[in-house]
Design an enzyme around this catalytic site. Structure first.
Site, mmCIF file in Angstrom:
data_model
loop_
_atom_site.group_PDB
_atom_site.id
_atom_site.type_symbol
_atom_site.label_atom_id
_atom_site.label_comp_id
_atom_site.label_asym_id
_atom_site.label_seq_id
_atom_site.Cartn_x
_atom_site.Cartn_y
_atom_site.Cartn_z
ATOM 1 N N ARG A 160 44.136 33.162 32.496
ATOM 2 C CA ARG A 160 44.468 33.985 32.957
ATOM 3 C C ARG A 160 45.271 32.785 34.441
ATOM 4 O O ARG A 160 44.581 32.070 34.697
ATOM 5 C CB ARG A 160 43.064 34.851 34.348
ATOM 6 C CG ARG A 160 43.429 36.108 34.150
ATOM 7 C CD ARG A 160 42.378 36.720 34.905
ATOM 8 N NE ARG A 160 42.376 35.845 35.957
ATOM 9 C CZ ARG A 160 41.500 36.846 37.528
ATOM 10 N NH1 ARG A 160 40.895 38.056 37.512
ATOM 11 N NH2 ARG A 160 41.235 35.687 37.970
ATOM 12 N N THR A 184 49.450 34.116 38.777
ATOM 13 C CA THR A 184 50.223 35.615 38.191
ATOM 14 C C THR A 184 49.206 37.192 37.965
ATOM 15 O O THR A 184 49.212 37.702 38.158
ATOM 16 C CB THR A 184 51.047 35.707 37.686
ATOM 17 O OG1 THR A 184 50.469 34.858 36.056
ATOM 18 C CG2 THR A 184 52.844 34.935 37.920
ATOM 19 N N ASP A 215 33.122 32.343 39.297
ATOM 20 C CA ASP A 215 33.903 32.048 38.420
ATOM 21 C C ASP A 215 33.216 31.905 37.289
ATOM 22 O O ASP A 215 32.696 30.649 37.013
ATOM 23 C CB ASP A 215 35.054 30.415 38.365
ATOM 24 C CG ASP A 215 35.979 30.270 36.912
ATOM 25 O OD1 ASP A 215 35.711 30.299 35.834
ATOM 26 O OD2 ASP A 215 37.552 30.398 36.369
ATOM 27 N N ASP A 247 33.546 28.106 34.760
ATOM 28 C CA ASP A 247 33.046 27.064 35.232
ATOM 29 C C ASP A 247 31.860 27.112 36.191
ATOM 30 O O ASP A 247 31.249 25.507 35.276
ATOM 31 C CB ASP A 247 34.492 26.898 37.209
ATOM 32 C CG ASP A 247 35.566 26.562 36.629
ATOM 33 O OD1 ASP A 247 36.263 26.321 35.269
ATOM 34 O OD2 ASP A 247 35.962 26.694 37.370
HETATM 35 O O1 LIG Z 1 40.108 40.820 33.967
HETATM 36 P P1 LIG Z 1 40.865 39.811 34.759
HETATM 37 O O2 LIG Z 1 41.681 39.546 35.340
HETATM 38 O O3 LIG Z 1 41.989 39.796 33.145
HETATM 39 O O4 LIG Z 1 39.892 38.507 34.253
HETATM 40 C C1 LIG Z 1 38.946 37.986 33.513
HETATM 41 C C2 LIG Z 1 38.783 36.653 32.682
HETATM 42 O O5 LIG Z 1 38.492 35.647 34.165
HETATM 43 C C3 LIG Z 1 37.993 35.067 33.161
HETATM 44 O O6 LIG Z 1 38.446 33.826 32.402
HETATM 45 P P2 LIG Z 1 39.663 32.747 33.167
HETATM 46 O O7 LIG Z 1 40.845 32.799 32.948
HETATM 47 O O8 LIG Z 1 38.749 32.220 33.639
HETATM 48 O O9 LIG Z 1 39.433 31.822 31.618
HETATM 49 P P3 LIG Z 1 37.942 30.876 31.312
HETATM 50 O O10 LIG Z 1 36.724 32.220 30.844
HETATM 51 O O11 LIG Z 1 38.592 29.827 30.707
HETATM 52 O O12 LIG Z 1 37.182 29.858 32.113
HETATM 53 C C4 LIG Z 1 37.451 35.985 32.518
HETATM 54 O O13 LIG Z 1 36.203 35.290 31.678
HETATM 55 C C5 LIG Z 1 37.519 36.502 31.765
HETATM 56 O O14 LIG Z 1 38.296 35.873 30.212
HETATM 57 O O1 LIG Z 2 35.534 36.895 39.410
HETATM 58 C C1 LIG Z 2 35.721 36.393 38.761
HETATM 59 C C2 LIG Z 2 37.258 37.204 38.022
HETATM 60 C C3 LIG Z 2 37.997 36.535 37.423
HETATM 61 N N1 LIG Z 2 37.427 35.224 35.705
HETATM 62 C C4 LIG Z 2 36.431 35.190 36.535
HETATM 63 O O2 LIG Z 2 35.802 34.039 35.871
HETATM 64 N N2 LIG Z 2 35.315 35.479 37.967
HETATM 65 MG MG LIG Z 3 37.662 31.361 33.946
#
Ligand SMILES: O=P(O)(O)OC[C@H]1O[C@H](OP(=O)(O)OP(=O)(O)O)[C@H](O)[C@@H]1O
Ligand SMILES: O=c1cc[nH]c(=O)[nH]1
Ligand SMILES: [Mg+2]
Length: 209
Positions: free
Chosen positions: A104, A108, A200, A203
Site C-alpha cells: 500500500r 495515497t 502495522d 512490521d
Molecule cells: O485494506 P488496505 O487499506 O489495502 O490495507 C491493508 C493492507 O495493508 C497492509 O499491507 P502493507 O501494504 O503494509 O504491506 P506489508 O504486508 O508488506 O507490510 C495489510 O497487511 C494489508 O495487506
Molecule cells: O492498521 C493497519 C492498516 C493497514 N495495514 C496494517 O498493517 N495495519
Molecule cells: Mg505493512
C-alpha cells in the site's frame, strides 16, 4: 451479498487482545497470529462438502464421511498474510498455497500488485485469501481481482481486524465473497491505519520497524 462474520469465540478474542498490546514482541505476535488463524480455519471450513464413504473398522463397516469435491488453496496477501498460513495448514495440511504480493502506497493508500504465483488449478479450488488487516479494502479487492482474472470463483476472505470502511468496500466490489474477521474495529485514522487495530501487521510479524 456474501456472509460477514465476526468470529468472537472467547479464545479468539483473548488471543487477539494479546497481540493488540504494543508490548507484544515479534516472536509472540507471530505465534499468536498463527494460533488465531487455526481457530478461524475451523469455522471458515465449516461448509466444505462431504461425501459418503464406507470404512472397514476392526469391528465392521462404518458409513462415514470424507471431504469431497473442491480442494483448498490458501492465498496470503504478502507480506502480512504469510503470518496466517501455517496456522491454517495445521488444520488443512493438504491445502496448496498461492501468493499475491501487494503493498500500500503510504501517501495515497493505493495498493500495488508486485507478485502473483498461484497453483495451476486455482480455478477449481476453494480459496481462502488471508491478510490480518482489512483497512480501506484496496489490497484485498485488488488481490481478489487478480484471482478472478485467473478463473477463481469460490473465494472467502479471512482477516483478524477489519475497519467498517474496508468491509463496505470489499462487499461492494466482491459481493460473492464471504468475509470472516476476528474483530470489527471503530474506524481508520488519517494515515489509513485501523483504530484501535494492532498497528502495522507486517512490521510486527517480521520485526521490520
Ligand atoms: O485494506 P488496505 O487499506 O489495502 O490495507 C491493508 C493492507 O495493508 C497492509 O499491507 P502493507 O501494504 O503494509 O504491506 P506489508 O504486508 O508488506 O507490510 C495489510 O497487511 C494489508 O495487506
Ligand atoms: O492498521 C493497519 C492498516 C493497514 N495495514 C496494517 O498493517 N495495519
Ligand atoms: Mg505493512
Amino acid at each position: 451479498m456474501g456472509k460477514f462474520q465476526v468470529m468472537d469465540h472467547p479464545l479468539i478474542q483473548h488471543k487477539l487482545s494479546l497481540i493488540r498490546d504494543k508490548n507484544c514482541g515479534t516472536k509472540e505476535f507471530r505465534e499468536i497470529v498463527n494460533e488465531i488463524a487455526t481457530l478461524m480455519a475451523f469455522e471458515v471450513s465449516r461448509d466444505m462438502p462431504l461425501e459418503d464413504v464406507d470404512i472397514e473398522t476392526p469391528e465392521g463397516i462404518a458409513h462415514a464421511k470424507q471431504i469431497s469435491g473442491k480442494k483448498v488453496a490458501i492465498v496470503p496477501i504478502l507480506r502480512a498474510g504469510i503470518g496466517m498460513v501455517d496456522g491454517i495448514l495445521d488444520l488443512i495440511p493438504a491445502a496448496k498455497v498461492g501468493h499475491i504480493g501487494m503493498y500500500r502506497d503510504e501517501m495515497t493508500l493505493e495498493p500495488h500488485e508486485y507478485f502473483v504465483k498461484l497453483p495451476s488449478d486455482i480455478d477449481q479450488r476453494q480459496i481462502f485469501v488471508v491478510d490480518p488487516m482489512l483497512a480501506t479494502g484496496g489490497s484485498s479487492i485488488m488481490a481478489i481481482d487478480a484471482l478472478k482474472k485467473r478463473g477463481a470463483s469460490n473465494i472467502k476472505f479471512v482477516c483478524l481486524v477489519a475497519a467498517p470502511e474496508g468491509v463496505k468496500a470489499l462487499q461492494k466490489a466482491h459481493p460473492d465473497v464471504d468475509i470472516y474477521t476476528a474483530a470489527l474495529d471503530e474506524k481508520l485514522n488519517d494515515k489509513g491505519y485501523i483504530v484501535p487495530g494492532l498497528g502495522d501487521a507486517g512490521d510486527r510479524l517480521f520485526g521490520t520497524k
